[in-house]
Scaffold this motif. Structure first.
Motif, PDB file in Angstrom:
ATOM      1  N   ARG A   1       0.816  -1.220   0.000  1.00  0.00           N
ATOM      2  CA  ARG A   1       0.000   0.000   0.000  1.00  0.00           C
ATOM      3  C   ARG A   1       0.848   1.269   0.000  1.00  0.00           C
ATOM      4  O   ARG A   1       0.370   2.329  -0.385  1.00  0.00           O
ATOM      5  N   GLY A   2       2.082   1.169   0.444  1.00  0.00           N
ATOM      6  CA  GLY A   2       2.908   2.361   0.588  1.00  0.00           C
ATOM      7  C   GLY A   2       3.946   2.485  -0.511  1.00  0.00           C
ATOM      8  O   GLY A   2       3.934   1.784  -1.522  1.00  0.00           O
ATOM      9  N   GLN A   3       4.850   3.406  -0.273  1.00  0.00           N
ATOM     10  CA  GLN A   3       5.959   3.664  -1.191  1.00  0.00           C
ATOM     11  C   GLN A   3       7.164   4.037  -0.339  1.00  0.00           C
ATOM     12  O   GLN A   3       7.042   4.835   0.584  1.00  0.00           O
ATOM     13  N   PRO A   4       8.339   3.456  -0.608  1.00  0.00           N
ATOM     14  CA  PRO A   4       9.500   3.752   0.236  1.00  0.00           C
ATOM     15  C   PRO A   4       9.855   5.235   0.208  1.00  0.00           C
ATOM     16  O   PRO A   4       9.656   5.920  -0.789  1.00  0.00           O
ATOM     17  N   PHE A   5      10.372   5.714   1.318  1.00  0.00           N
ATOM     18  CA  PHE A   5      10.623   7.139   1.489  1.00  0.00           C
ATOM     19  C   PHE A   5      11.597   7.683   0.444  1.00  0.00           C
ATOM     20  O   PHE A   5      11.501   8.843   0.044  1.00  0.00           O
ATOM     21  N   PHE A   6      12.561   6.860  -0.010  1.00  0.00           N
ATOM     22  CA  PHE A   6      13.539   7.352  -0.978  1.00  0.00           C
ATOM     23  C   PHE A   6      12.933   7.505  -2.373  1.00  0.00           C
ATOM     24  O   PHE A   6      13.577   8.054  -3.262  1.00  0.00           O
ATOM     25  N   TRP A   7      11.705   7.018  -2.587  1.00  0.00           N
ATOM     26  CA  TRP A   7      10.939   7.335  -3.790  1.00  0.00           C
ATOM     27  C   TRP A   7       9.899   8.417  -3.509  1.00  0.00           C
ATOM     28  O   TRP A   7       9.643   9.269  -4.353  1.00  0.00           O
ATOM     29  N   ALA A   8       9.295   8.354  -2.331  1.00  0.00           N
ATOM     30  CA  ALA A   8       8.178   9.241  -2.017  1.00  0.00           C
ATOM     31  C   ALA A   8       8.606  10.705  -1.959  1.00  0.00           C
ATOM     32  O   ALA A   8       7.926  11.585  -2.491  1.00  0.00           O
ATOM     33  N   MET A   9       9.731  10.987  -1.302  1.00  0.00           N
ATOM     34  CA  MET A   9      10.144  12.384  -1.152  1.00  0.00           C
ATOM     35  C   MET A   9      10.515  13.029  -2.479  1.00  0.00           C
ATOM     36  O   MET A   9      10.050  14.134  -2.784  1.00  0.00           O
ATOM     37  N   PRO A  10      11.355  12.389  -3.322  1.00  0.00           N
ATOM     38  CA  PRO A  10      11.617  12.991  -4.642  1.00  0.00           C
ATOM     39  C   PRO A  10      10.348  13.164  -5.460  1.00  0.00           C
ATOM     40  O   PRO A  10      10.191  14.159  -6.176  1.00  0.00           O
ATOM     41  N   TRP A  11       9.432  12.196  -5.361  1.00  0.00           N
ATOM     42  CA  TRP A  11       8.177  12.309  -6.099  1.00  0.00           C
ATOM     43  C   TRP A  11       7.386  13.524  -5.633  1.00  0.00           C
ATOM     44  O   TRP A  11       6.799  14.247  -6.447  1.00  0.00           O
ATOM     45  N   GLU A  12       7.340  13.761  -4.323  1.00  0.00           N
ATOM     46  CA  GLU A  12       6.601  14.907  -3.788  1.00  0.00           C
ATOM     47  C   GLU A  12       7.253  16.229  -4.193  1.00  0.00           C
ATOM     48  O   GLU A  12       6.553  17.211  -4.448  1.00  0.00           O
ATOM     49  N   ILE A  13       8.566  16.258  -4.232  1.00  0.00           N
ATOM     50  CA  ILE A  13       9.255  17.480  -4.676  1.00  0.00           C
ATOM     51  C   ILE A  13       8.863  17.796  -6.122  1.00  0.00           C
ATOM     52  O   ILE A  13       8.508  18.925  -6.465  1.00  0.00           O
ATOM     53  N   GLY A  14       8.917  16.771  -6.980  1.00  0.00           N
ATOM     54  CA  GLY A  14       8.528  16.969  -8.368  1.00  0.00           C
ATOM     55  C   GLY A  14       7.058  17.298  -8.522  1.00  0.00           C
ATOM     56  O   GLY A  14       6.674  18.123  -9.359  1.00  0.00           O
ATOM     57  N   SER A  15       6.217  16.679  -7.696  1.00  0.00           N
ATOM     58  CA  SER A  15       4.787  16.950  -7.754  1.00  0.00           C
ATOM     59  C   SER A  15       4.475  18.390  -7.381  1.00  0.00           C
ATOM     60  O   SER A  15       3.602  19.025  -7.976  1.00  0.00           O
ATOM     61  N   CYS A  16       5.218  18.923  -6.409  1.00  0.00           N
ATOM     62  CA  CYS A  16       4.978  20.295  -5.963  1.00  0.00           C
ATOM     63  C   CYS A  16       5.327  21.301  -7.052  1.00  0.00           C
ATOM     64  O   CYS A  16       4.545  22.208  -7.352  1.00  0.00           O
ATOM     65  N   ILE A  17       6.504  21.155  -7.659  1.00  0.00           N
ATOM     66  CA  ILE A  17       6.888  22.113  -8.702  1.00  0.00           C
ATOM     67  C   ILE A  17       5.954  21.991  -9.909  1.00  0.00           C
ATOM     68  O   ILE A  17       5.634  22.985 -10.569  1.00  0.00           O
ATOM     69  N   THR A  18       5.473  20.777 -10.176  1.00  0.00           N
ATOM     70  CA  THR A  18       4.517  20.595 -11.271  1.00  0.00           C
ATOM     71  C   THR A  18       3.208  21.310 -10.977  1.00  0.00           C
ATOM     72  O   THR A  18       2.636  21.979 -11.850  1.00  0.00           O
TER      73      THR A  18
ATOM     74  N   TYR B   1      13.428  16.675 -10.252  1.00  0.00           N
ATOM     75  CA  TYR B   1      12.589  15.591  -9.737  1.00  0.00           C
ATOM     76  C   TYR B   1      11.223  15.530 -10.407  1.00  0.00           C
ATOM     77  O   TYR B   1      10.425  14.660 -10.077  1.00  0.00           O
ATOM     78  N   SER B   2      10.940  16.446 -11.299  1.00  0.00           N
ATOM     79  CA  SER B   2       9.621  16.472 -11.932  1.00  0.00           C
ATOM     80  C   SER B   2       9.559  15.474 -13.081  1.00  0.00           C
ATOM     81  O   SER B   2      10.434  15.445 -13.943  1.00  0.00           O
ATOM     82  N   LYS B   3       8.491  14.661 -13.090  1.00  0.00           N
ATOM     83  CA  LYS B   3       8.315  13.643 -14.132  1.00  0.00           C
ATOM     84  C   LYS B   3       7.085  13.916 -15.003  1.00  0.00           C
ATOM     85  O   LYS B   3       6.862  13.208 -15.981  1.00  0.00           O
ATOM     86  N   ALA B   4       6.293  14.936 -14.659  1.00  0.00           N
ATOM     87  CA  ALA B   4       5.027  15.158 -15.344  1.00  0.00           C
ATOM     88  C   ALA B   4       5.036  16.386 -16.244  1.00  0.00           C
ATOM     89  O   ALA B   4       4.019  16.706 -16.844  1.00  0.00           O
ATOM     90  N   LEU B   5       6.155  17.082 -16.346  1.00  0.00           N
ATOM     91  CA  LEU B   5       6.227  18.259 -17.205  1.00  0.00           C
ATOM     92  C   LEU B   5       6.569  17.859 -18.640  1.00  0.00           C
ATOM     93  O   LEU B   5       7.113  16.770 -18.870  1.00  0.00           O
ATOM     94  N   PRO B   6       6.268  18.709 -19.618  1.00  0.00           N
ATOM     95  CA  PRO B   6       6.626  18.388 -21.014  1.00  0.00           C
ATOM     96  C   PRO B   6       8.116  18.121 -21.168  1.00  0.00           C
ATOM     97  O   PRO B   6       8.940  18.642 -20.399  1.00  0.00           O
ATOM     98  N   LEU B   7       8.465  17.319 -22.158  1.00  0.00           N
ATOM     99  CA  LEU B   7       9.848  16.901 -22.346  1.00  0.00           C
ATOM    100  C   LEU B   7      10.773  18.066 -22.698  1.00  0.00           C
ATOM    101  O   LEU B   7      11.978  17.984 -22.449  1.00  0.00           O
ATOM    102  N   ASN B   8      10.218  19.118 -23.265  1.00  0.00           N
ATOM    103  CA  ASN B   8      11.069  20.251 -23.641  1.00  0.00           C
ATOM    104  C   ASN B   8      11.255  21.252 -22.504  1.00  0.00           C
ATOM    105  O   ASN B   8      11.845  22.304 -22.691  1.00  0.00           O
TER     106      ASN B   8
END
Length: 509
Positions: free
Chosen positions: A391-408, A438-445
């Motif tokens: 159900r969870g996600q390890p912290f070493f994935w969760a924190m970078p994901w949240e950083i990228g999610s915030c800037i997105t 850390y952002s994975k959801a922004l356009p590639l350019n």
């Protein structure tokens, strides 16, 4: 025993170094709905303007601690984030040290999975709130409070009063902890009016100064803030409606129950939906620990192992402050995140009694040729750990994901503008914030902007557009280079938290 604590110290140090490395180039990070309120309140406390700080309705302890970092040159927002990151490490360390001291290393390793695999818990590290520092205080209270309450020394009872009084200063969820500490102190006391009275007196001596500060600050908020007036207004509106449908549809300061909790049809349905929304996987961890208690008691009974009921009581007491908060429902999910601390401690307790009473380094300490009761206990622990991991996600994935999610999230209005602007779709887009890595959801350019001097020179060599705001980590240096003859601002786009994004194009002679 010394090897255990050496290993504990190494793990704590590694966690601290990792989180410092993760945020090494990320600062001025606006990642919470109340970020401006926290920043302005911290600035006010640093300047000694407590009336202005009280208008922001923020708890005092986090503001005070962050203002100390400001004395070392940190801006208000970065000071809050530094306090939050250190508090996360303290919380993990205490939740790992508690089962090592009370049970064994195996129980500590299994229980800490709850904290390290909780995505919603790790995500709080990038949010500007007092929640992680409060959770760290809960962990400190769990770790030290047990020994302080059971100690025969009077100064331990004074320290317990000080420790338990820090929690309401940090967050409103802590209002019940002094009462719970006092209850456990009396529960642990030998019988006799004089002995119990002396404990109460020492506890009061330790808690009175901080509770006095708490009373002063709450009166300041009552006089200059709006939080409690809004809370009373919401409660009066709910009380004025006679039917459940009316209560669920009435418009409160934070919204309404019907929309927030997906149109509940009754109180039981509301409680079920509220539990899911407000606790996420943390609530599941609490239920796992509670559900395994009867099995641990049965196995302990049939394997002649005596359960430590006092430690169990102390752990369960840390769950109780969530009950009045959950009953109100006028809260956000992160307010109940402190439940992860007693959930991990509760799982450590059941692991100790469900698994064989043998060293974790021995052959008998892990699944091999166990008796039937040990096999059942292993199955219960395995199911609990499996649910936590799945159900969870390890912290070493969760924190970078949240950083990228915030800037997105901050850049969503800019992306909406870019979809309607073919120029931005065909050009390279540079954003002046290191969180872009850390952002994975922004356009590639869309890329993280290079250093200011390089970017300034590139304006004549490459075709690109620059997206920046005053709240990005790279703006301060770059702002010195902006000149109307060299850069042209094509658009100003408002975003969350009063942030304004500017789109620039380079100009050359």
């Amino acid at each position: 025993m010394h090897k255990k604590w050496i290993g504990f110290g190494v793990i704590t140090l590694l966690l601290y170094l990792w989180i410092q490395h993760l945020f090494a180039d990320i600062y001025n990070f606006h990642c919470h709905v109340d970020v401006d309120q926290w920043k302005e309140a911290t600035n006010s406390v640093f300047l000694g303007d407590y009336e202005d700080a009280a208008q922001r309705d923020r708890p005092l302890l986090m503001l005070f601690l962050s203002s100390l970092w400001m004395n070392h040159g940190f801006p208000a927002l970065d000071a809050i984030l530094v306090s939050t990151r250190i508090a996360w490490v303290v919380c993990i360390a205490c939740c790992f040290a508690w089962p090592i001291r009370m049970y064994n290393t195996r129980a500590a390793i299994l229980s800490i999975i709850f904290l390290l695999w909780s995505h919603s818990y790790a995500a709080l590290v990038v949010s500007v709130t007092a929640q992680i520092p409060f959770n760290a205080l809960v962990a400190l209270h769990l770790f030290f409070g047990f020994s302080l309450a059971r100690s025969p020394k009077w100064w331990s009872w004074i320290l317990l009063g000080v420790l338990s009084s820090l929690l309401p200063l940090c967050k409103e969820q802590g209002f019940f902890f002094p009462f719970l500490s006092l209850f456990f102190l009396l529960y642990s006391s030998p019988k006799g009016l004089i002995k119990r009275s002396s404990r109460v007196l020492c506890f009061a001596m330790g808690s009175a100064p901080l509770l006095g500060v708490l009373y002063w600050w709450q009166m300041m908020i009552w006089t200059h803030g709006h939080k409690y007036q809004e809370l009373l207004s919401d409660l009066q509106l709910l009380h004025g409606e006679e039917t459940f449908l009316g209560k669920s549809q009435v418009l409160l300061n934070w919204g309404n129950i019907e929309t927030t909790f997906q149109s509940p049809i009754g109180y039981w349905d509301l409680g079920y939906k509220a539990w899911i929304r407000l606790t996420n996987e943390i609530g599941v961890h609490v239920l796992i620990g509670l559900a395994l208690i009867p099995l641990a008691l049965i196995i302990a009974r049939f394997t002649d192992r005596k359960c430590n009921g006092t430690a169990l009581l102390w752990t369960v007491l840390h769950i109780l402050p969530a009950v009045p908060l959950f009953a109100l429902l006028l809260i956000e999910p992160y307010h109940l995140s402190f439940l992860e601390v007693p959930a991990a401690a509760l799982f450590a307790w059941v692991c100790f009694y469900l698994l064989p009473n043998a060293s974790s380094l021995s052959k008998e300490g892990w699944p091999s040729s166990w008796k039937s009761w040990h096999a059942v206990g292993c199955l219960g622990v395995g199911i609990g750990v499996g649910i936590a991991i799945l159900r969870g996600q390890p912290f070493f994935w969760a924190m970078p994901w949240e950083i990228g999610s915030c800037i997105t999230e901050r850049l969503i209005p800019v992306m909406q503008y870019a979809r309607q602007n073919p120029t931005m779709q065909n050009k390279q887009v540079f954003v002046t914030d290191n969180a872009m890595a850390y952002s994975k959801a922004l356009p590639l350019n869309w890329k993280n902007a290079p250093p200011a001097q390089v970017l300034h020179q590139m304006r004549c060599e490459e075709d690109f557009m620059l997206v920046t705001s005053e709240k990005t980590s790279g703006y301060v240096v770059l702002s010195d280079l902006f000149h109307p003859n060299q850069w042209r601002k094509t658009q100003e786009i408002p975003s969350i938290n009063n942030e304004k994004w500017w789109v620039f194009e380079g100009k050359c002679p």
